[in-house]
Design a protein around this motif. Structure first.
Motif, PDB file in Angstrom:
ATOM      1  N   THR A   1     109.922  25.676  56.862  1.00 17.13           N
ATOM      2  CA  THR A   1     109.188  24.309  56.841  1.00 17.13           C
ATOM      3  C   THR A   1     110.287  23.413  57.141  1.00 17.13           C
TER       4      THR A   1
ATOM      5  N   LYS B   1     118.003   5.983  50.240  1.00 18.59           N
ATOM      6  CA  LYS B   1     117.621   7.357  49.788  1.00 18.59           C
ATOM      7  C   LYS B   1     116.131   7.243  49.095  1.00 18.59           C
ATOM      8  N   TYR B   2     115.641   6.019  49.416  1.00 19.01           N
ATOM      9  CA  TYR B   2     114.338   6.015  48.836  1.00 19.01           C
ATOM     10  C   TYR B   2     113.266   6.705  49.499  1.00 19.01           C
TER      11      TYR B   2
ATOM     12  N   THR C   1     111.006  29.013  52.247  1.00 15.38           N
ATOM     13  CA  THR C   1     110.679  29.293  50.896  1.00 15.38           C
ATOM     14  C   THR C   1     110.196  30.502  50.582  1.00 15.38           C
TER      15      THR C   1
ATOM     16  N   PHE D   1     113.882   9.806  50.205  1.00 16.14           N
ATOM     17  CA  PHE D   1     113.751  11.018  49.439  1.00 16.14           C
ATOM     18  C   PHE D   1     112.903  11.174  48.104  1.00 16.14           C
ATOM     19  N   GLN D   2     112.869   9.768  47.484  1.00 21.85           N
ATOM     20  CA  GLN D   2     112.012   9.839  46.244  1.00 21.85           C
ATOM     21  C   GLN D   2     110.763   9.725  46.834  1.00 21.85           C
ATOM     22  N   ALA D   3     110.204   9.320  47.880  1.00 22.80           N
ATOM     23  CA  ALA D   3     109.015   9.092  48.307  1.00 22.80           C
ATOM     24  C   ALA D   3     108.299  10.401  48.932  1.00 22.80           C
ATOM     25  N   CYS D   4     109.089  11.199  49.359  1.00 25.82           N
ATOM     26  CA  CYS D   4     108.542  12.441  50.216  1.00 25.82           C
ATOM     27  C   CYS D   4     108.060  13.348  49.078  1.00 25.82           C
ATOM     28  N   PRO D   5     106.858  13.762  49.206  1.00 23.72           N
ATOM     29  CA  PRO D   5     106.423  14.776  48.313  1.00 23.72           C
ATOM     30  C   PRO D   5     107.052  16.182  48.499  1.00 23.72           C
ATOM     31  N   TYR D   6     107.657  16.294  49.884  1.00 21.33           N
ATOM     32  CA  TYR D   6     108.025  17.613  50.350  1.00 21.33           C
ATOM     33  C   TYR D   6     109.581  17.720  50.155  1.00 21.33           C
ATOM     34  N   GLU D   7     110.184  16.565  49.706  1.00 22.54           N
ATOM     35  CA  GLU D   7     111.817  16.649  49.647  1.00 22.54           C
ATOM     36  C   GLU D   7     112.235  16.729  51.017  1.00 22.54           C
TER      37      GLU D   7
ATOM     38  N   TYR E   1     120.694  13.742  53.563  1.00 26.25           N
ATOM     39  CA  TYR E   1     121.514  12.746  54.118  1.00 26.25           C
ATOM     40  C   TYR E   1     122.717  13.090  54.385  1.00 26.25           C
TER      41      TYR E   1
ATOM     42  N   MET F   1     119.936   8.817  56.832  1.00 21.77           N
ATOM     43  CA  MET F   1     119.076   9.884  56.575  1.00 21.77           C
ATOM     44  C   MET F   1     118.877  10.678  57.796  1.00 21.77           C
TER      45      MET F   1
ATOM     46  N   MET G   1     107.070  17.330  57.750  1.00 15.58           N
ATOM     47  CA  MET G   1     105.368  17.634  57.878  1.00 15.58           C
ATOM     48  C   MET G   1     104.808  16.553  58.981  1.00 15.58           C
TER      49      MET G   1
ATOM     50  N   ASN H   1     104.686   8.522  53.429  1.00 13.02           N
ATOM     51  CA  ASN H   1     105.498   7.843  52.311  1.00 13.02           C
ATOM     52  C   ASN H   1     106.725   7.288  52.721  1.00 13.02           C
TER      53      ASN H   1
END
Lengths: 320, 218
Positions: free
Chosen positions: B98, B136-137, B84, B139-145, B149, B154, B101, B107
């Motif tokens: 990164t 892929k749930y 980043t 991905f939607q759950a991770c705040p850090y993307e 896949y 995954m 984490m 999540n």
């Protein structure tokens, strides 16, 4: 930038699952209102609910990287901290109960059962009512689950609100009633919808659309006024902005608001005002609008569900 | 319809229900102890994590390449580690590298319907590719993307456990960094060490309590 990891299959599943749930509840309602009339409308609507949910689940399975592993329900949906697990089992149970209900609701099947089976002749109506209520309870769960699935993900600020399950549940009922209206219009020659039930359905549409408008307005207002000093707040506002005045706004206002809410509301009010006159075309127009709008809502809410740039924002704050 | 036929049908229906129930029960009970065992063997005593120095990272992507090479990532597998970049008010570019984490409260683990994600020794969050269905749930759950896949499942950083590195040992990305921008170790120790040197220490975010910090000389 849009959310493109979950695309058309999950969006269509959320719509079909919700619409099927709403249709089953409305069909059960019609049956409970008058157990002798609307036999064809009730059974066809129940089959439409079964097909909707079945197709939705099939789409979801096909979207998996490992579809064959996915259909092993007891293994792949065995982790009960996930709403997807509850949803999979809930949808599976709903599909079973709805299929049985739809099957025995078919007039020829019901007649045959009454003829051949004395016990069913005495208790059949009660059995259908009980199955209908159980199926309707499962339908409420499935409708709410389509929103809970997104709400409980936790990584997407736009979805992370209890207002989303509320919005999807109301929209599910709304689109479900619309599907039953379409069925009623198609079958109007074989099984005309009674005036009393027709008026009730139009009133239900008015209530649901007004409720959906209110929930949608509060949902967007909450998102647009989220705390801009946090990554999550910024992402929530950006997502809502995409819908209200961003790259998705034309689709949002035309499909969701005009097609899915304004037209059904106008048509329902017109239908109520027309009273005893034939309101078939008005009903059909409103119902198709509601279905298109409900489908569009799921697609757009999914597409607008962008993640917050947490790492980038942390860096930017450091460098201030 | 005679009684014998009715009896035979009833017996058949009962049999099908009984066999079906047994299969489902067996499947559930087979899946559950496996995860319970895993959890028992994966007691997290010390949480390990990453520290990235924004003043030392030059964005050379040696860490990304080493990660790909040693974990033998297929061509259709996205990078597990990402750079980043941001500019300060003087136009100077800063970078951080990164990956996962390895959150305290992940999540992804909570939302995985198959229970394919678990927290193992050293607090490493790991995915069991034989259980992953690829919904892929996560991905939607991770705040850090973080979750990505490929055509199998995954894929994400597991601190090189899959490449044979023992829990707590240095992952290949850290060894590959020529500039000392990446550190890996017990996260409390890394934070304490950076603070003792009067360096800035900032967690990458709050959600899920991630074990990745950005640091740098003040």
């Amino acid at each position: 930038m849009l959310q493109l990891v979950w695309t058309w299959q999950p969006a269509l599943y959320l719509f079909l699952g919700g619409m099927g749930s709403g249709a089953f509840i409305m069909a059960t309602g019609l049956f409970l209102m008058d157990k002798t009339r609307h036999r064809l409308i009730v059974s066809t609507s129940m089959w439409a609910a079964v097909i909707s949910l079945g197709v939705g689940l099939m789409l979801l399975v096909l979207e998996l990287i490992n579809p064959l592993r996915g259909i092993l329900l007891w293994q792949s949906f065995s982790h009960f901290t996930s709403w997807m697990t509850y949803g999979a089992w809930g949808a599976f149970c709903a599909l079973v109960v709805w299929t049985v209900s739809a099957f025995i609701a078919v007039p020829s099947v019901n007649n045959r059962l009454v003829e051949k089976w004395g016990w069913y002749k005495r208790h059949g109506t009660k059995i259908r009512a009980v199955l209908g209520v159980i199926g309707a309870a499962l339908a409420v769960f499935v409708a709410a689950y389509t929103g809970m699935l997104l709400k409980t993900a936790g990584g997407v600020p736009l979805w992370d609100t209890p207002l989303l399950p509320c919005l999807f549940t109301v929209s599910a009922f709304d689109t479900g009633v619309a599907l039953v209206e379409v069925v009623a219009v198609v079958l109007s020659k074989k099984d005309p919808l009674a005036h009393h039930e027709s008026m009730i359905m139009k009133r239900i549409v008015v209530v649901l659309v007004v409720l959906e408008l209110a929930v949608l307005w509060v949902f967007l207002w909450v998102m647009l006024s989220a705390n801009p000093t946090t990554s999550g707040g910024q992402a929530a506002a950006s997502s809502a902005g995409l819908l209200v005045n961003g790259s998705l706004s034309v689709l949002f206002w035309s499909i969701v608001v005009v097609c899915g809410l304004v037209i059904p509301l106008t048509m329902a009010i017109c239908g109520l005002a027309m009273g005893e006159r034939n309101t078939r075309h008005v009903m059909a127009f409103g119902a198709v609008g509601a279905l298109v709008g409900g489908c569009g809502l799921r697609f757009l809410i999914l597409a607008a569900g962008i993640h917050a740039d947490v790492i980038g924002d942390t860096m930017s704050n450091l460098l201030l | 319809m005679n009684d014998e036929t009715t009896m035979a049908r009833r017996t058949l229906v009962k049999g099908v229900i009984a066999i079906g129930s047994c299969l489902i029960f067996a499947g559930v009970t087979q899946a559950m102890p496996a995860r319970a065992e895993e959890a028992a063997s994966g007691l997290v005593d010390v949480q390990y994590g990453f520290m990235v120095n924004r003043r030392k990272c030059v964005g050379c992507k040696n860490c990304v390449a080493a990660c790909r090479k040693y974990n033998k990532l297929s061509d259709d597998t996205p990078d597990r580690r990402r750079i980043t970049e941001r500019f300060d008010s003087h136009g100077k570019k800063y970078r951080v590298s990164t990956s996962c984490m390895h959150c305290d409260d992940p999540n992804c683990m909570r939302v995985c319907p198959a229970g394919a994600i678990s927290k193992v020794d050293a607090g490493i969050v790991q995915v069991d590719k034989d259980l992953c269905i690829g919904c892929k749930y996560c991905f939607q759950a991770c705040p850090y993307e973080v979750p990505r896949y490929n055509s199998d499942s995954m894929d994400k950083c597991d601190c090189c456990l899959g490449a044979g590195v023992k829990p707590g040992d240095q992952p290949y990305c850290v060894s590959a960094c020529k500039f000392g921008a990446l550190s890996y170790g017990p996260i409390d120790d890394l934070v304490a060490e950076a603070e003792s040197l009067n360096h800035e220490v900032v967690r990458v975010g709050d959600a899920c309590e991630p074990n990745c910090y950005i640091t740098g000389e003040v």
